[in-house]
Design an enzyme around this catalytic site. Structure first.
Site, PDB file in Angstrom:
ATOM      1  N   LYS A 115       2.217   5.108  10.252  1.00  0.00           N
ATOM      2  CA  LYS A 115       1.014   4.404  10.704  1.00  0.00           C
ATOM      3  C   LYS A 115       0.135   5.291  11.577  1.00  0.00           C
ATOM      4  O   LYS A 115      -1.088   5.174  11.538  1.00  0.00           O
ATOM      5  CB  LYS A 115       1.390   3.134  11.471  1.00  0.00           C
ATOM      6  CG  LYS A 115       1.913   2.062  10.543  1.00  0.00           C
ATOM      7  CD  LYS A 115       1.763   0.672  11.121  1.00  0.00           C
ATOM      8  CE  LYS A 115       2.155  -0.364  10.090  1.00  0.00           C
ATOM      9  NZ  LYS A 115       2.405  -1.682  10.653  1.00  0.00           N
ATOM     10  N   LYS A 207       4.997   0.976  -1.831  1.00  0.00           N
ATOM     11  CA  LYS A 207       5.213  -0.408  -1.416  1.00  0.00           C
ATOM     12  C   LYS A 207       3.927  -1.224  -1.550  1.00  0.00           C
ATOM     13  O   LYS A 207       2.846  -0.710  -1.263  1.00  0.00           O
ATOM     14  CB  LYS A 207       5.651  -0.365   0.058  1.00  0.00           C
ATOM     15  CG  LYS A 207       6.180  -1.646   0.609  1.00  0.00           C
ATOM     16  CD  LYS A 207       6.615  -1.467   2.055  1.00  0.00           C
ATOM     17  CE  LYS A 207       5.417  -1.338   2.996  1.00  0.00           C
ATOM     18  NZ  LYS A 207       5.772  -1.344   4.420  1.00  0.00           N
ATOM     19  N   LYS A 210      -0.581  -4.543   2.774  1.00  0.00           N
ATOM     20  CA  LYS A 210      -1.870  -5.124   3.176  1.00  0.00           C
ATOM     21  C   LYS A 210      -2.934  -4.046   3.284  1.00  0.00           C
ATOM     22  O   LYS A 210      -4.122  -4.319   3.158  1.00  0.00           O
ATOM     23  CB  LYS A 210      -1.741  -5.764   4.575  1.00  0.00           C
ATOM     24  CG  LYS A 210      -0.837  -6.981   4.639  1.00  0.00           C
ATOM     25  CD  LYS A 210      -0.566  -7.374   6.093  1.00  0.00           C
ATOM     26  CE  LYS A 210       0.426  -8.507   6.197  1.00  0.00           C
ATOM     27  NZ  LYS A 210       0.943  -8.716   7.557  1.00  0.00           N
TER      28      LYS A 210
HETATM   29  P1  TYM Z   1       4.832  -7.597   8.389  1.00  0.00           P
HETATM   30  O1  TYM Z   1       3.844  -8.543   8.926  1.00  0.00           O
HETATM   31  O2  TYM Z   1       4.395  -6.236   7.973  1.00  0.00           O
HETATM   32  O3  TYM Z   1       5.533  -8.233   7.120  1.00  0.00           O
HETATM   33  C1  TYM Z   1       6.086  -9.541   7.167  1.00  0.00           C
HETATM   34  C2  TYM Z   1       7.352  -9.572   6.343  1.00  0.00           C
HETATM   35  O4  TYM Z   1       7.059  -9.202   4.985  1.00  0.00           O
HETATM   36  C3  TYM Z   1       7.970  -8.183   4.570  1.00  0.00           C
HETATM   37  N1  TYM Z   1       7.277  -7.305   3.608  1.00  0.00           N
HETATM   38  C4  TYM Z   1       7.747  -7.038   2.380  1.00  0.00           C
HETATM   39  N2  TYM Z   1       8.860  -7.447   1.736  1.00  0.00           N
HETATM   40  C5  TYM Z   1       9.038  -7.001   0.469  1.00  0.00           C
HETATM   41  N3  TYM Z   1       8.166  -6.174  -0.164  1.00  0.00           N
HETATM   42  C6  TYM Z   1       7.040  -5.733   0.445  1.00  0.00           C
HETATM   43  N4  TYM Z   1       6.184  -4.934  -0.188  1.00  0.00           N
HETATM   44  C7  TYM Z   1       6.794  -6.170   1.785  1.00  0.00           C
HETATM   45  N5  TYM Z   1       5.795  -5.929   2.683  1.00  0.00           N
HETATM   46  C8  TYM Z   1       6.128  -6.642   3.787  1.00  0.00           C
HETATM   47  C9  TYM Z   1       8.319  -7.436   5.842  1.00  0.00           C
HETATM   48  O5  TYM Z   1       9.534  -6.728   5.693  1.00  0.00           O
HETATM   49  C10 TYM Z   1       8.426  -8.579   6.827  1.00  0.00           C
HETATM   50  O6  TYM Z   1       9.699  -9.190   6.756  1.00  0.00           O
HETATM   51  N6  TYM Z   1       7.430  -5.846  12.173  1.00  0.00           N
HETATM   52  C11 TYM Z   1       7.285  -7.008  11.360  1.00  0.00           C
HETATM   53  C12 TYM Z   1       6.962  -8.275  12.126  1.00  0.00           C
HETATM   54  C13 TYM Z   1       7.895  -8.605  13.242  1.00  0.00           C
HETATM   55  C14 TYM Z   1       9.227  -9.060  13.113  1.00  0.00           C
HETATM   56  C15 TYM Z   1       9.700  -9.269  14.439  1.00  0.00           C
HETATM   57  C16 TYM Z   1      10.053  -9.301  12.027  1.00  0.00           C
HETATM   58  C17 TYM Z   1       7.623  -8.550  14.555  1.00  0.00           C
HETATM   59  N7  TYM Z   1       8.708  -8.950  15.304  1.00  0.00           N
HETATM   60  C18 TYM Z   1      10.984  -9.707  14.682  1.00  0.00           C
HETATM   61  C19 TYM Z   1      11.344  -9.761  12.295  1.00  0.00           C
HETATM   62  C20 TYM Z   1      11.811  -9.953  13.602  1.00  0.00           C
HETATM   63  C21 TYM Z   1       6.158  -6.718  10.391  1.00  0.00           C
HETATM   64  O7  TYM Z   1       5.338  -5.893  10.597  1.00  0.00           O
HETATM   65  O8  TYM Z   1       6.097  -7.515   9.352  1.00  0.00           O
END
Ligand code: TYM
Length: 346
Positions: A115, A207, A210
């Protein structure tokens, strides 16, 4: 390790369009877990601002992710649905964990490197510290299980390391204050199913994300039927028909991805999909995938639109969730302060 009450926590960032990866890797699985566990599902707005967000757009996105949770089937009466910034214990515990986590641990985080890119010096300190706040999110509730997509695996390993180090560093006080061997559980990541890593529709080695500049790389939860159909039909494939066994998907990332998406949408395995479609041409398979995706995602998109039109209702759900979340986190953080040795108001 002492037994901790089973509790699920997970979070989703309110940044940009929610897509099929977020749905299949995370949100759809959140819905299923409600039958088995007590769950907290958080819109992580503090994480969102680790890169600059337009304030009005951030507000909109917080409500939209909440709407996606509800539209997908998370029941706010049963599960705790809230946004992170309404519960001060997240930021408070993150500070204490900043003093537990080591620089060397954070230096290994691949997501920060991706990032921040080449302009590392110009990245926010929050972006660097992002995984420590994640550990605080989870451990403020002493959550035992965290469903996420595969891209979060390294962050969850860091959460385990922080919990372990806190338990070791303060073992004496933890024991003395009646918490037994360990104050924090060593959280179990739940990464699995056929869509733990959904790939871009334009490039099966990248992957689905967004931030991909091409909207054709992803299916957004708010896409209408025509949009879904066009994106699936345009999805990159190779020239061979589908294999009959999963071994035949090796080295065919685009085929593997579409089969995985089909499997996850239909709650079956890749094997099941290939049993039915092995030998089929992509044109036929994509037709079936369009029908399935429209049937499963269409109602969610429509319900999201209905829900975001009533921000008062969404805000009430978030306020109720925040109060319930804080009722769990506050005594945990009070205990952490005692363990660390702070003098607190009683
Ligand atoms: P974020 O907002 O990027 O994504 C939310 C969830 O979607 C999953 N994800 C995917 N799964 C499969 N294939 C993909 N291409 C894909 N893109 C995204 C992510 O793995 C996630 O589960 N850091 C986290 C948010 C967070 C969090 C936490 C998660 C903050 N605190 C505590 C768990 C526990 C994030 O950026 O997710």
């Amino acid at each position: 390790m002492p037994a901790f009450k089973e509790l699920v926590f997970s979070g989703v960032q309110p940044t940009g369009n929610l897509h099929l990866g977020n749905y299949l890797g995370a949100i759809k699985r959140f819905v299923a877990m409600q039958a088995q566990f007590d769950c907290l599902y958080c819109v992580v707005d503090l994480h969102a601002i680790t890169v600059w967000q337009d304030p009005a757009e951030l507000t909109r996105q917080i409500r939209e992710v909440t709407a996606a949770f509800l539209a997908a089937g998370i029941d706010p009466a049963r599960s705790v649905v809230f946004n992170q910034s309404q519960v001060p214990q997240h930021a408070e515990l993150a500070w204490i964990f900043n003093c537990v986590a080591r620089l060397g641990w954070l230096n290994r985080m691949t997501q920060f490197k991706e990032k921040a890119g080449k302009d590392r010096e110009n990245a926010s300190i929050g972006l660097y510290d992002y995984p420590v706040l994640m550990a605080a999110d989870i451990l403020a509730y002493r959550a035992t299980h965290v469903p996420v997509g595969e891209d979060q695996k390294q962050h969850l390993e860091l959460t385990r390391d922080i919990a372990q180090k806190f338990n070791n560093d303060f073992a004496g006080a933890i024991q003395q204050q009646g918490h037994g061997e360990a104050f924090f559980p060593i959280t179990e990541p739940l990464i699995g199913g056929p869509a733990a890593r959904v790939m871009s529709l334009r490039d099966g080695t990248k992957k689905m994300s967004k931030s991909d500049p091409s909207d054709y790389s992803r299916i957004n939860l708010t896409d209408d039927s025509d949009g879904i159909a066009t994106k699936v039909r345009k999805a990159k494939t190779d020239a061979e028909p589908l294999p009959s066994e999963t071994a035949g998907l090796e080295k065919r990332p685009e085929a593997d991805n579409l089969v995985g998406i089909f499997a996850a949408l239909n709650d079956v395995s890749r094997e099941d999909v290939l049993r039915e479609y092995g030998g089929a041409q992509f044109s036929a398979f994509k037709g079936a995938l369009v029908d399935l995706a429209v049937a499963k995602l269409g109602p969610i998109g429509a319900e999201m639109k209905r829900l975001v039109a009533d921000p008062g209702h969404i805000d009430a759900v978030l306020a109720d969730g925040a109060a319930r979340a804080e009722a769990i986190a506050a005594p945990n953080i009070a205990a952490v302060k005692d363990i660390v040795g702070f003098v607190r108001r009683r």
